[in-house]
Design a protein around this motif. Structure first.
Motif, PDB file in Angstrom:
ATOM      1  N   HIS A 190     -41.612 -61.093 -29.229  1.00  0.00           N
ATOM      2  CA  HIS A 190     -41.104 -62.564 -28.786  1.00  0.00           C
ATOM      3  C   HIS A 190     -42.229 -63.450 -28.799  1.00  0.00           C
ATOM      4  O   HIS A 190     -43.286 -63.173 -29.302  1.00  0.00           O
ATOM      5  CB  HIS A 190     -40.900 -62.287 -27.328  1.00  0.00           C
ATOM      6  CG  HIS A 190     -39.651 -61.548 -26.916  1.00  0.00           C
ATOM      7  ND1 HIS A 190     -38.222 -61.930 -27.463  1.00  0.00           N
ATOM      8  CD2 HIS A 190     -39.623 -60.427 -26.212  1.00  0.00           C
ATOM      9  CE1 HIS A 190     -37.386 -61.003 -26.837  1.00  0.00           C
ATOM     10  NE2 HIS A 190     -38.174 -59.896 -26.152  1.00  0.00           N
ATOM     11  N   CYS A 222     -38.683 -68.680 -26.579  1.00  0.00           N
ATOM     12  CA  CYS A 222     -39.079 -67.917 -27.790  1.00  0.00           C
ATOM     13  C   CYS A 222     -38.547 -68.510 -29.022  1.00  0.00           C
ATOM     14  O   CYS A 222     -37.304 -68.701 -29.285  1.00  0.00           O
ATOM     15  CB  CYS A 222     -38.375 -66.546 -27.314  1.00  0.00           C
ATOM     16  SG  CYS A 222     -38.865 -65.236 -28.628  1.00  0.00           S
ATOM     17  N   HIS A 275     -35.763 -66.201 -30.278  1.00  0.00           N
ATOM     18  CA  HIS A 275     -34.471 -66.063 -29.526  1.00  0.00           C
ATOM     19  C   HIS A 275     -34.606 -67.181 -28.667  1.00  0.00           C
ATOM     20  O   HIS A 275     -34.862 -67.594 -27.433  1.00  0.00           O
ATOM     21  CB  HIS A 275     -34.706 -64.975 -28.644  1.00  0.00           C
ATOM     22  CG  HIS A 275     -34.965 -63.729 -29.166  1.00  0.00           C
ATOM     23  ND1 HIS A 275     -36.044 -62.974 -29.066  1.00  0.00           N
ATOM     24  CD2 HIS A 275     -34.313 -62.933 -30.256  1.00  0.00           C
ATOM     25  CE1 HIS A 275     -36.185 -61.985 -29.916  1.00  0.00           C
ATOM     26  NE2 HIS A 275     -35.208 -61.955 -30.496  1.00  0.00           N
TER      27      HIS A 275
HETATM   28 CU   LIG Z   1     -37.580 -63.404 -28.085  1.00  0.00          CU
END
Ligand SMILES: [Cu+2]
Length: 101
Positions: A56, A88, A91
């Motif tokens: 991450h 992140c 994500h």
């Molecule tokens: Cu992530």
């Protein structure tokens, strides 16, 4: 033992009533920052620990951890006041905020 003169200068300039720096911990777990919202003081350190098995990042306008691998940590010293949103970068549904005073 006497402290060097330079140290006294730092103590005087920083003020004795100033807040002692704290360390705050944020877990990255199950694709979330825990806690997602954090209030800190300038000079504090925030340590993110990636408890997931995938990498991450902690990415904001003013700082970027780049990839934090599984079981690794990244630390950031908060230098200026403000409200920061971070994500992140791998994500984008993962996000958190830092309020620095
Ligand atoms: Cu992530």
């Amino acid at each position: 033992m006497r402290a060097p003169i330079g140290l006294w200068a730092v103590l005087v300039l920083s003020g004795c009533d100033k807040h002692e720096p704290h360390t705050h911990h944020v877990a990255i777990r199950d694709m979330q920052f825990v806690p997602a919202d954090l209030s800190v003081s300038v000079g504090d350190t925030i340590v993110w620990t990636n408890e997931d098995i995938v990498p991450h990042t902690v990415t904001a306008a003013g700082f970027d951890s780049t990839a934090i691998e599984s079981k690794q940590q990244w630390r950031h010293v908060v230098a200026v006041t403000g409200d920061y949103s971070y994500v992140c970068s791998f994500h984008p549904t993962m996000h958190g905020t830092i309020t620095a005073r």
